[in-house]
Design an enzyme around this catalytic site. Structure first.
Site, PDB file in Angstrom:
ATOM      1  N   ALA A  73       0.735  -1.094  -0.088  1.00 49.91           N
ATOM      2  CA  ALA A  73       0.187  -0.095  -0.075  1.00 49.91           C
ATOM      3  C   ALA A  73       0.816   1.271   0.026  1.00 49.91           C
ATOM      4  CB  ALA A  73      -1.027  -0.089   1.261  1.00 49.91           C
ATOM      5  N   GLY A 112       0.829  -5.098   1.018  1.00 46.39           N
ATOM      6  CA  GLY A 112      -0.620  -5.129   0.408  1.00 46.39           C
ATOM      7  C   GLY A 112      -0.084  -5.730  -1.218  1.00 46.39           C
ATOM      8  N   GLU A 115      -0.180  -9.339  -0.287  1.00 42.32           N
ATOM      9  CA  GLU A 115      -1.704  -9.880   0.037  1.00 42.32           C
ATOM     10  C   GLU A 115      -2.301  -9.810  -1.436  1.00 42.32           C
ATOM     11  OE1 GLU A 115      -1.798  -6.765   2.892  1.00 42.32           O
ATOM     12  OE2 GLU A 115      -3.016  -8.117   3.907  1.00 42.32           O
ATOM     13  N   GLU A 135       4.083  -5.181   7.578  1.00 47.22           N
ATOM     14  CA  GLU A 135       3.183  -4.089   8.164  1.00 47.22           C
ATOM     15  C   GLU A 135       3.324  -3.987   9.720  1.00 47.22           C
ATOM     16  OE1 GLU A 135       2.016  -6.334   6.097  1.00 47.22           O
ATOM     17  OE2 GLU A 135       0.642  -5.680   4.590  1.00 47.22           O
TER      18      GLU A 135
HETATM   19  C1  LIG Z   1     -10.031   2.513   8.929  1.00 48.28           C
HETATM   20  C2  LIG Z   1      -9.555   1.308   8.468  1.00 48.28           C
HETATM   21  C3  LIG Z   1      -8.929   1.756   7.038  1.00 48.28           C
HETATM   22  C4  LIG Z   1      -8.028   0.469   6.515  1.00 48.28           C
HETATM   23  C5  LIG Z   1      -7.244   0.901   5.550  1.00 48.28           C
HETATM   24  C6  LIG Z   1      -6.342  -0.310   4.962  1.00 48.28           C
HETATM   25  C7  LIG Z   1      -5.456   0.290   3.958  1.00 48.28           C
HETATM   26  C8  LIG Z   1      -4.514  -0.654   3.502  1.00 48.28           C
HETATM   27  C9  LIG Z   1      -4.715  -1.770   3.535  1.00 48.28           C
HETATM   28  C10 LIG Z   1      -4.116  -3.146   3.679  1.00 48.28           C
HETATM   29  C11 LIG Z   1      -2.804  -3.398   4.239  1.00 48.28           C
HETATM   30  C12 LIG Z   1      -1.454  -3.110   3.514  1.00 48.28           C
HETATM   31  C13 LIG Z   1      -0.798  -2.181   4.066  1.00 48.28           C
HETATM   32  C14 LIG Z   1       0.575  -2.451   3.378  1.00 48.28           C
HETATM   33  O1  LIG Z   1       0.969  -2.748   2.306  1.00 48.28           O
HETATM   34  S1  LIG Z   1       1.524  -1.304   4.251  1.00 48.28           S
HETATM   35  C15 LIG Z   1       3.060  -0.979   3.167  1.00 48.28           C
HETATM   36  C16 LIG Z   1       3.745  -2.476   3.338  1.00 48.28           C
HETATM   37  N1  LIG Z   1       4.942  -2.379   2.737  1.00 48.28           N
HETATM   38  C17 LIG Z   1       6.214  -2.019   3.040  1.00 48.28           C
HETATM   39  O2  LIG Z   1       6.253  -1.778   4.453  1.00 48.28           O
HETATM   40  C18 LIG Z   1       7.536  -1.889   2.170  1.00 48.28           C
HETATM   41  C19 LIG Z   1       8.081  -0.669   2.511  1.00 48.28           C
HETATM   42  N2  LIG Z   1       9.114  -0.302   1.479  1.00 48.28           N
HETATM   43  C20 LIG Z   1      10.305  -1.133   1.684  1.00 48.28           C
HETATM   44  O3  LIG Z   1      10.624  -1.963   2.487  1.00 48.28           O
HETATM   45  C21 LIG Z   1      11.547  -0.617   0.740  1.00 48.28           C
HETATM   46  O4  LIG Z   1      11.330   0.710   0.276  1.00 48.28           O
HETATM   47  C22 LIG Z   1      11.575  -1.526  -0.552  1.00 48.28           C
HETATM   48  C23 LIG Z   1      12.089  -2.877   0.023  1.00 48.28           C
HETATM   49  C24 LIG Z   1      10.333  -1.689  -1.303  1.00 48.28           C
HETATM   50  C25 LIG Z   1      12.569  -0.970  -1.506  1.00 48.28           C
HETATM   51  O5  LIG Z   1      13.742  -0.477  -0.771  1.00 48.28           O
HETATM   52  P1  LIG Z   1      15.011   0.328  -1.474  1.00 48.28           P
HETATM   53  O6  LIG Z   1      15.150  -0.006  -2.783  1.00 48.28           O
HETATM   54  O7  LIG Z   1      16.146   0.575  -0.286  1.00 48.28           O
HETATM   55  O8  LIG Z   1      14.225   1.826  -1.609  1.00 48.28           O
HETATM   56  P2  LIG Z   1      13.815   2.799  -0.468  1.00 48.28           P
HETATM   57  O9  LIG Z   1      13.500   2.117   0.804  1.00 48.28           O
HETATM   58  O10 LIG Z   1      14.560   4.054  -0.481  1.00 48.28           O
HETATM   59  O11 LIG Z   1      12.387   3.484  -1.174  1.00 48.28           O
HETATM   60  C26 LIG Z   1      12.415   4.219  -2.430  1.00 48.28           C
HETATM   61  C27 LIG Z   1      11.248   5.411  -2.410  1.00 48.28           C
HETATM   62  O12 LIG Z   1      10.120   4.619  -2.322  1.00 48.28           O
HETATM   63  C28 LIG Z   1       9.298   4.971  -1.217  1.00 48.28           C
HETATM   64  N3  LIG Z   1       8.446   3.803  -0.867  1.00 48.28           N
HETATM   65  C29 LIG Z   1       8.747   2.526  -0.567  1.00 48.28           C
HETATM   66  N4  LIG Z   1       7.890   1.818   0.000  1.00 48.28           N
HETATM   67  C30 LIG Z   1       6.799   2.835  -0.145  1.00 48.28           C
HETATM   68  C31 LIG Z   1       5.314   2.373   0.152  1.00 48.28           C
HETATM   69  N5  LIG Z   1       4.749   1.140   0.472  1.00 48.28           N
HETATM   70  N6  LIG Z   1       4.510   3.689   0.057  1.00 48.28           N
HETATM   71  C32 LIG Z   1       5.220   4.808  -0.251  1.00 48.28           C
HETATM   72  N7  LIG Z   1       6.418   5.079  -0.614  1.00 48.28           N
HETATM   73  C33 LIG Z   1       7.131   4.003  -0.465  1.00 48.28           C
HETATM   74  C34 LIG Z   1      10.456   5.296  -0.250  1.00 48.28           C
HETATM   75  O13 LIG Z   1       9.801   6.358   0.767  1.00 48.28           O
HETATM   76  C35 LIG Z   1      11.381   6.016  -0.985  1.00 48.28           C
HETATM   77  O14 LIG Z   1      11.053   7.308  -1.290  1.00 48.28           O
HETATM   78  P3  LIG Z   1      11.902   8.427  -1.284  1.00 48.28           P
HETATM   79  O15 LIG Z   1      12.869   8.599  -0.188  1.00 48.28           O
HETATM   80  O16 LIG Z   1      11.232   9.520  -1.495  1.00 48.28           O
HETATM   81  O17 LIG Z   1      12.753   8.183  -2.814  1.00 48.28           O
END
Ligand SMILES: CCCCCCCC/C=C\C/C=C/C(=O)SCCNC(=O)CCNC(=O)[C@H](O)C(C)(C)COP(=O)(O)OP(=O)(O)OC[C@H]1O[C@@H](n2cnc3c(N)ncnc32)[C@H](O)[C@@H]1OP(=O)(O)O
Length: 732
Positions: A73, A112, A115, A135
């Site tokens: 997400a 997500g 998932e 998460e």
């Molecule tokens: C009232 C109830 C409401 C309910 C609503 C429910 C909604 C949600 C529903 C389902 C649940 C799902 C939840 C999720 O999925 S949470 C996200 C889970 N994913 C993660 O935690 C992954 C996070 N990312 C990483 O671990 C890493 O970024 C990587 C392994 C993907 C890549 O690593 P790397 O190559 O080292 O790059 P960076 O970490 O530096 O990232 C690059 C860049 O991308 C941005 N970024 C990474 N992941 C995300 C993301 N998931 N969302 C937004 N942005 C992301 C990161 O911040 C960097 O950005 P920059 O600094 O500006 O370049």
């Protein structure tokens, strides 16, 4: 693979095309990580509709652009009100579709993203891919069906472990767990298309995980209760891991009911302050990578040198951990000692550590050992690109060593010191090339801890800094670039924190009371238990060297004052009695023996404190938890503001990252600067003023100018501090 793409489709974030052999192809295109933003979810719905309506497509492959399936997400959207289709029904629709959907996973499938892959009917992964449900690290649970589908697919024990730790697994492990159906070392999309052609006519009903009955072990209750107990004691107030277990428990219910429970738990976490704090930590760890130096050099415009070969000089505990870290990252490493006996001991210890690593990574020990050269000879340093000095924390010794390194190493070799607080510029001054000298402050155990303080001396070159930061990333560390101030950032802030804890003992508290309060706040370990673990002699040596204790102290000076400021000699008195912490079996606590781990309250220590207070006419008083927290944590954050004022740290995110990754500050409380921002700067200022009035001889309690300035500015949100501080400093 042939495909037809219309120009309009190339603009959208999940577009549909046709691959060879009657296979529809949906590609996510939202760089950098194909996060499932509302726009992506919207376009994905459209693409799915097109794929199911396409009579020429018998099966569908779902993949991501940029060599990456999906990072989950969009975390940025969590703090905004966004529309777009919700993820749960979207994933349910994928699963319920009439055509088989094959997820082609490369790069990562996280949160997500995984998932969504679990909603697909088949999963093919590239051998380098990583999969996980992280998460919990964001204060959430896998709230798009992950807690319900994963245990159905891989069983409760494995799902419990993956979901409560957030650990990423390799494609190979995913195959063993049954999380993916096939692993390929070739083009994953091609493999997925071929796979989809093969399964296009297979019945789908049995591939829908929501219809599976989870394989329930007979002892499921015991398993979940055991996990709850462990998490509650380890997670220290963190809500998400506990909610994950409750959601998993609901996977024994029919799928729809389980999902309902998952959503209910997710809703409470989603709006919790803990989730906000952990998401702040996530972005902070990315912000710190965007460093800049006083001139115009920064992370974007500075070239990085490749470290083909490194060296570690000094193979004590830290040097051994650093060697393992380098070797594990595949970097050929010269491991050097000055003494034959020490070298042999280090070789044995490093080999044992690498053996454990090899078992964990399912690799041969030889593949690691061939990367490391143990030596006593300086000449082996001649061709290395970077040296990390990890000798005893003694300035004279380090200075001597650096002038020798300068003579023996290549002129362009980067020379790093793993000092935990000595002046990097003084060390650099003993070389003819101060520009190649950088501090590389690892945290113990160096092969485990994720934090690296990269200390830029005033003469360190941008290329040297950039190379060390880059190396840190290769080693799996989060590098925070800090200035060359005594103790840098982490240990500098520790001083006022420790001092307050010591003063509280003088005033009537016990180590157990202070530690208990800090641990209840969420710290992995209270300050006294932590000091016992690191060894009380570490700080004692620093205090003796700086003349705060030992023979340099003038006899007429009061034991409780130094240079007009309050001083607490309690830790010195323990050291003088040989109580150095865990290593001697006694410190602030009693242990079962030297090197014992379990800290027990020590009646001797309590008597000693009583006697000390009597001697110094200190009347013990009752100290409540709030005072312990405010005195210790506000003093620490106050020093944080000074560090920002002086430009030793670039922003609050740097300080918070250092404290969360290096000093056991609970991630669900964000970090010290985040904490005071949450409490309210004005309230913190008032309390510091109050404490400083009560203790005018403690300068650390005097509110910093920056704190006052921020309050005067109306306490802007923490996200604005970095820029405010930068502007303020540029005007100095
Ligand atoms: C009232 C109830 C409401 C309910 C609503 C429910 C909604 C949600 C529903 C389902 C649940 C799902 C939840 C999720 O999925 S949470 C996200 C889970 N994913 C993660 O935690 C992954 C996070 N990312 C990483 O671990 C890493 O970024 C990587 C392994 C993907 C890549 O690593 P790397 O190559 O080292 O790059 P960076 O970490 O530096 O990232 C690059 C860049 O991308 C941005 N970024 C990474 N992941 C995300 C993301 N998931 N969302 C937004 N942005 C992301 C990161 O911040 C960097 O950005 P920059 O600094 O500006 O370049």
């Amino acid at each position: 693979m042939s495909e037809v793409r219309s120009p309009v489709e190339s603009d959208i974030m999940a577009h549909y095309s046709r691959a060879a052999g009657h296979i529809g192809l949906i590609r996510l295109a939202n760089p950098p990580v194909n996060a499932l933003s509302s726009a992506v979810r919207h376009d994905l719905c459209r693409a799915l509709e097109r794929a199911s309506a396409d009579t020429g497509a018998k099966a569908i492959v779902l993949c991501g652009e940029n060599g990456l399936f999906c990072g989950g997400a969009d975390i940025l959207e969590f703090s905004k009100k966004t529309g777009g289709p919700a993820l749960v029904p979207l994933i349910n629709a994928i699963e319920a579709g009439e055509k088989p959907v094959v997820a082609a996973i490369e790069g990562v499938a996280l949160g997500g993203g995984l998932e969504m892959a679990l909603g697909c009917h088949y999963r093919i992964a590239h051998c380098q891919a990583r999969l996980g449900l992280p998460e919990v690290m964001l204060g959430l649970l896998p709230g798009a069906g992950g807690t319900q589908r994963l245990p159905r697919l891989i069983g409760f024990p494995a799902a419990l472990e993956l979901i409560t730790t957030g650990r990423h697994v390799s494609a190979e492990e995913a195959l063993t767990l049954g999380l993916v159906d096939q692993v390929t070392d070739g083009d994953v999309q091609e493999a997925a298309v071929k796979f989809a052609q093969r399964v296009a006519d297979e019945p789908l009903a049995s591939r829908r995980l929501s219809t599976w009955k989870p394989p329930c072990p007979a002892d499921l209750d015991t398993l979940l209760q055991g996990a709850l107990g462990r998490l509650q004691s380890r997670a220290r107030g963190a809500l998400a891991p506990v909610a994950c277990v409750h959601a998993l428990q609901a996977a024994t219910l029919p799928f729809a009911q389980g999902i309902e429970k998952e959503q209910e738990l997710m809703a409470t976490l989603f709006s919790s302050p803990q989730a906000r704090a952990m998401q702040y930590c996530f972005f902070s760890q990315r912000i710190v990578g965007k460093w800049s130096l006083a001139g115009r050099a920064n992370w974007k415009n500075t070239p990085v040198r490749t470290v083909h070969r490194a060296a570690v000089v000094g193979l004590g505990t830290m040097g051994r951990g650093i060697t393992v870290t380098l070797v594990r990252a595949g970097i050929p490493t010269v491991a050097m000692e000055m003494d034959r006996g020490q070298l042999q001991a280090a070789q044995q210890a490093v080999t044992a550590m690498l053996e454990r690593e090899a078992t964990k990574q399912k690799r041969s020990l030889d593949s690691y050992l061939q990367l490391v050269q143990f030596t006593l000879e300086r000449r082996h340093l001649q061709d290395v690109d970077l040296v990390i000095e990890a000798v005893y924390e003694d300035l004279a010794l380090k200075k001597r060593l650096f002038s020798e390194l300068c003579a023996v190493c290549r002129p362009d070799a980067i020379l790093c010191t793993n000092t935990s607080g000595l002046d990097v510029d003084v060390i650099a001054g003993t070389t003819r090339r101060p520009e190649v000298v950088v501090g590389m402050h690892f945290f113990a155990p160096a092969h485990v801890m994720k934090l690296l303080e990269v200390v830029r001396g005033p003469r360190s070159s941008p290329v040297a800094v950039a190379t060390v930061v880059h190396l840190g990333k290769l080693l799996g560390k989060v590098s925070v670039v800090v200035g060359n101030s005594p103790g840098f950032v982490g240990n500098r802030l520790l001083k006022p924190y420790m001092e307050q804890a010591n003063f509280l003992l003088e005033e009537g508290a016990t180590p157990e009371q202070v530690d208990g309060t800090l641990e209840e706040f969420g710290f992995a370990m209270g300050i006294f238990r932590m000091s016992d673990l690191s060894g009380l002699d570490v700080g004692w040596r620093v205090r003796r060297e700086s003349g705060l204790t030992g023979p340099a102290v003038r006899p007429e000076e009061s034991p409780r004052h130094r240079l007009g400021c309050r001083y607490c000699p309690l830790a010195d008195l323990l050291c003088e009695r040989g109580r150095l912490g865990q290593k001697t079996g006694q410190g602030w606590y009693l242990y079962e023996g030297p090197e014992g781990r379990k800290a027990l309250p020590d009646p001797w220590l309590h008597g000693f404190l009583d006697e000390y207070r009597r001697q110094h006419a200190l009347k013990p008083r009752r100290i409540d938890q709030q005072e312990v927290l405010e005195r210790c944590l506000y003093a620490l954050a106050n020093e944080g503001f000074r560090v920002l004022e002086e430009g030793v740290a670039a922003g609050p995110e740097d300080i918070d990252t250092i404290y969360v990754l290096g000093y056991g500050w609970p991630a669900h409380m964000g970090g010290p600067m985040y904490h005071v921002a949450t409490v309210g700067l004005s309230a913190v200022l008032t309390r510091l003023e109050h404490f400083h009035r009560a203790h005018p001889d403690v300068p650390q309690l005097q509110p910093s100018a920056l704190l006052r300035h921020l309050v005067a500015q109306g306490s802007p949100p923490i996200s604005k501090w970095r820029e405010l501080v930068r502007v303020q400093r540029s005007q100095l």
